[in-house]
Design a protein around this motif. Structure first.
Motif, PDB file in Angstrom:
ATOM      1  N   ARG A 282      -6.373  -4.584  -0.641  1.00 45.32           N
ATOM      2  CA  ARG A 282      -6.711  -5.592  -1.652  1.00 45.32           C
ATOM      3  C   ARG A 282      -6.332  -5.123  -3.047  1.00 45.32           C
ATOM      4  O   ARG A 282      -5.759  -5.874  -3.842  1.00 45.32           O
ATOM      5  CB  ARG A 282      -8.205  -5.910  -1.587  1.00 45.32           C
ATOM      6  N   VAL A 283      -6.628  -3.867  -3.369  1.00 43.34           N
ATOM      7  CA  VAL A 283      -6.292  -3.330  -4.689  1.00 43.34           C
ATOM      8  C   VAL A 283      -4.780  -3.237  -4.875  1.00 43.34           C
ATOM      9  O   VAL A 283      -4.253  -3.546  -5.948  1.00 43.34           O
ATOM     10  CB  VAL A 283      -6.954  -1.946  -4.885  1.00 43.34           C
ATOM     11  N   SER A 284      -4.068  -2.831  -3.829  1.00 45.88           N
ATOM     12  CA  SER A 284      -2.605  -2.724  -3.913  1.00 45.88           C
ATOM     13  C   SER A 284      -1.965  -4.087  -4.144  1.00 45.88           C
ATOM     14  O   SER A 284      -1.027  -4.218  -4.943  1.00 45.88           O
ATOM     15  CB  SER A 284      -2.044  -2.085  -2.640  1.00 45.88           C
ATOM     16  N   LYS A 285      -2.479  -5.115  -3.461  1.00 51.34           N
ATOM     17  CA  LYS A 285      -1.945  -6.464  -3.641  1.00 51.34           C
ATOM     18  C   LYS A 285      -2.185  -6.982  -5.053  1.00 51.34           C
ATOM     19  O   LYS A 285      -1.419  -7.808  -5.560  1.00 51.34           O
ATOM     20  CB  LYS A 285      -2.566  -7.410  -2.615  1.00 51.34           C
ATOM     21  N   PHE A 286      -3.253  -6.510  -5.686  1.00 50.11           N
ATOM     22  CA  PHE A 286      -3.555  -6.924  -7.056  1.00 50.11           C
ATOM     23  C   PHE A 286      -2.754  -6.116  -8.074  1.00 50.11           C
ATOM     24  O   PHE A 286      -2.150  -6.672  -8.996  1.00 50.11           O
ATOM     25  CB  PHE A 286      -5.061  -6.748  -7.311  1.00 50.11           C
ATOM     26  N   MET A 287      -2.736  -4.797  -7.904  1.00 51.46           N
ATOM     27  CA  MET A 287      -2.148  -3.927  -8.910  1.00 51.46           C
ATOM     28  C   MET A 287      -0.624  -3.896  -8.904  1.00 51.46           C
ATOM     29  O   MET A 287       0.009  -3.859  -9.967  1.00 51.46           O
ATOM     30  CB  MET A 287      -2.672  -2.492  -8.745  1.00 51.46           C
TER      31      MET A 287
ATOM     32  N   PHE B 251      -2.347   2.099 -13.426  1.00 51.15           N
ATOM     33  CA  PHE B 251      -2.234   1.439 -12.124  1.00 51.15           C
ATOM     34  C   PHE B 251      -1.408   2.282 -11.164  1.00 51.15           C
ATOM     35  O   PHE B 251      -1.751   2.434  -9.983  1.00 51.15           O
ATOM     36  CB  PHE B 251      -1.601   0.051 -12.284  1.00 51.15           C
TER      37      PHE B 251
ATOM     38  N   SER C 297       0.832  -1.200   0.000  1.00 53.12           N
ATOM     39  CA  SER C 297       0.000   0.000   0.000  1.00 53.12           C
ATOM     40  C   SER C 297       0.870   1.255   0.000  1.00 53.12           C
ATOM     41  O   SER C 297       0.605   2.215  -0.738  1.00 53.12           O
ATOM     42  CB  SER C 297      -0.933   0.000   1.211  1.00 53.12           C
TER      43      SER C 297
ATOM     44  N   ILE D  87       1.263  -6.683 -10.822  1.00 59.47           N
ATOM     45  CA  ILE D  87       1.043  -6.511 -12.261  1.00 59.47           C
ATOM     46  C   ILE D  87       1.871  -5.347 -12.774  1.00 59.47           C
ATOM     47  O   ILE D  87       2.470  -5.412 -13.863  1.00 59.47           O
ATOM     48  CB  ILE D  87      -0.454  -6.275 -12.554  1.00 59.47           C
TER      49      ILE D  87
ATOM     50  N   ASN E 238     -10.299  -4.075   2.741  1.00 57.93           N
ATOM     51  CA  ASN E 238     -11.073  -4.513   1.580  1.00 57.93           C
ATOM     52  C   ASN E 238     -10.879  -3.627   0.359  1.00 57.93           C
ATOM     53  O   ASN E 238     -11.129  -4.069  -0.772  1.00 57.93           O
ATOM     54  CB  ASN E 238     -12.572  -4.552   1.929  1.00 57.93           C
TER      55      ASN E 238
ATOM     56  N   THR F 224      -3.090   3.878  -7.717  1.00 57.87           N
ATOM     57  CA  THR F 224      -2.643   3.540  -6.366  1.00 57.87           C
ATOM     58  C   THR F 224      -2.221   4.787  -5.592  1.00 57.87           C
ATOM     59  O   THR F 224      -2.472   4.885  -4.382  1.00 57.87           O
ATOM     60  CB  THR F 224      -1.481   2.524  -6.403  1.00 57.87           C
TER      61      THR F 224
END
Length: 457
Positions: A169-174, A318, A18, A177, A165, A322
């Motif tokens: 969660r978004v940081s772990k995904f983006m 991305f 994050s 990548i 949530n 972030t």
């Protein structure tokens, strides 16, 4: 009144990704490469790295520790140590910075969305490479406003979902990548014929290219790149669990952020050398237009403009998203803490501010082009006010708070809560007492003097 339980990241990985997401943004992708190219290539890179592991490291440790010690966002964190006007003012300076940055940042994020959509369209790559496309787009108030609102809505939706949530969660995904895309694009760029000259210029320090402005620019970029003095690290520190090592997490954020900045340099500088020929030096110093004018032309000249353009602008989107999420969260957290609002109400209010101030920036090159502030369009003015004035002042306030009020040893105790030794404490002590305040004054003076034409950067 029952005290609301504060949200937390699930662990070190959640915090690191994050915080890295907050740091890895547009500053890494376009600002770092063109500054590196303009101010000496490899010599700029080595100076930036030295500053990141000393000045940057110190400020990240300081802000994160303040947040975790107090479990509050910037205003509450400063007021925790005193209730005088100077504590409130210092806290609010830190808190207001992201509130002012995220609207115009979201406008640029909207530009990225427009380019990405265009690359998916038939003939979009050729269209984006034509002369005048970028200027025509940013002067079209309706198109820019729509793209800005789409980007802002995406960031606010993620913020509304909460710390774990949404942000985590978004940081772990983006972020993974983003790293993969950076490696792919950099690998392709570095293997183009003629790219070796760009690689050498960027990675090999040449003392002959050194100037005082190399140091000043590297210091300014470090602020921009590591999210120092934006209130973000204090806020994220307040979400960090006590059993997470601040020093280890800081080092990982440093490595992540610097690695992406270097990757961005390897994506852009070799490509410009390979495809711009004699115009390489001029194109590399194009500033913000490097990403929106020069790179589309380079992608088109590669013969595979659409695939490379899509990969590049997905990466940029991305990175922008972030960072915008982190900026928005700092603002939302301040409203939650200081006004005792719910996350929903705080998010909505942040959204209102974003729309009002962002619209000024979105229309600043179009319908509102005749309206300027000290000779600047709204987007440029907000960028100058936050990055050149408020952030150095906020950093100075943090240094003074720690040295004169909190006490350096208290910060060390917080860092060592996990039972591990504060390995770089001598560096931290020396930097926070002496060099960080000195560097901050230099950044403030040089940035303001440059805007008013007293010096040329």
């Amino acid at each position: 009144m029952n005290k609301k339980k504060r949200s937390n990241f699930t662990g070190k990985l959640g915090y690191v990704l994050s915080a890295a997401g907050a740091s890895v943004g547009l500053g890494n992708i376009w600002r770092f490469p063109y500054l590196a190219a303009k101010y000496g290539g490899g010599i700029f890179l080595i100076i930036y790295i030295l500053l990141a592991v000393t000045f940057g490291y110190t400020m990240i440790i300081a802000e994160t520790a303040l947040g975790r010690m107090t479990k509050k966002s910037p205003v509450g964190a400063f007021e925790h140590f005193g209730h005088g006007w100077q504590f409130s003012l210092s806290g609010w300076i830190n808190a207001v910075i992201p509130i002012l940055i995220v609207p115009y940042y979201s406008v640029i994020g909207g530009w990225v969305i427009r380019y990405l959509v265009e690359y998916f369209m038939q003939g979009g790559a050729e269209k984006l490479a034509t002369d005048g496309y970028f200027t025509n787009f940013i002067t079209n108030g309706t198109e820019v406003e729509i793209c800005f609102l789409v980007f802002a809505l995406a960031a606010l939706t993620i913020i509304y979902l909460g710390v774990q949530n949404g942000i985590e969660r978004v940081s772990k995904f983006m972020m993974p990548i983003l790293v993969v895309l950076a490696v792919i694009i950099a690998g392709y760029s570095m293997t183009r014929p003629g790219a070796v000259s760009g690689i050498k210029y960027f990675l090999i320090p040449n003392p002959a290219n050194f100037s005082w402005m190399t140091v000043v620019s590297a210091m300014g970029q470090m602020f921009y790149s590591l999210s120092i003095a934006m209130g973000i690290l204090v806020t994220f520190g307040s979400y960090m669990k006590k059993d997470v090592s601040i020093e280890e997490a800081t080092e990982q954020v440093e490595i992540f952020d610097t690695a992406i900045a270097i990757m961005a340099g390897l994506m852009i500088i070799p490509a410009v050398f390979a495809f711009s020929g004699d115009a390489a030096a001029e194109n590399l110093q194009a500033g913000p237009s490097l990403m929106f004018i020069t790179m589309p032309k380079i992608f088109a000249s590669m013969g595979m403009g659409a695939p490379m353009g899509i990969l590049f602008f997905v990466l940029v989107l991305f990175a922008a998203l972030t960072s915008a999420i982190a900026l928005s969260e700092s603002a939302v957290s301040t409203f939650e803490d200081e006004l005792h609002w719910s996350r929903r109400r705080s998010t909505v209010f942040t959204g209102v501010i974003m729309v009002v101030l962002g619209t000024l920036s979105a229309l600043g090159y179009g319908p509102l082009s005749a309206v300027t502030v000290i000779g600047m369009q709204f987007l440029d003015f907000f960028d100058f006010l936050t990055n050149s004035v408020m952030m150095p002042v906020a950093a100075m306030c943090t240094c003074l708070l720690i040295v004169r009020v909190v006490n350096i040893d208290k910060i060390a105790e917080e860092v060592q809560l996990d039972g591990k030794r504060f390995r770089r404490k001598p560096v931290f002590d020396f930097m926070i007492k002496y060099l960080c305040p000195f560097f901050v004054v230099i950044i403030l003076f040089s940035s303001v003097a440059s805007v008013f034409g007293l010096i040329h950067m």
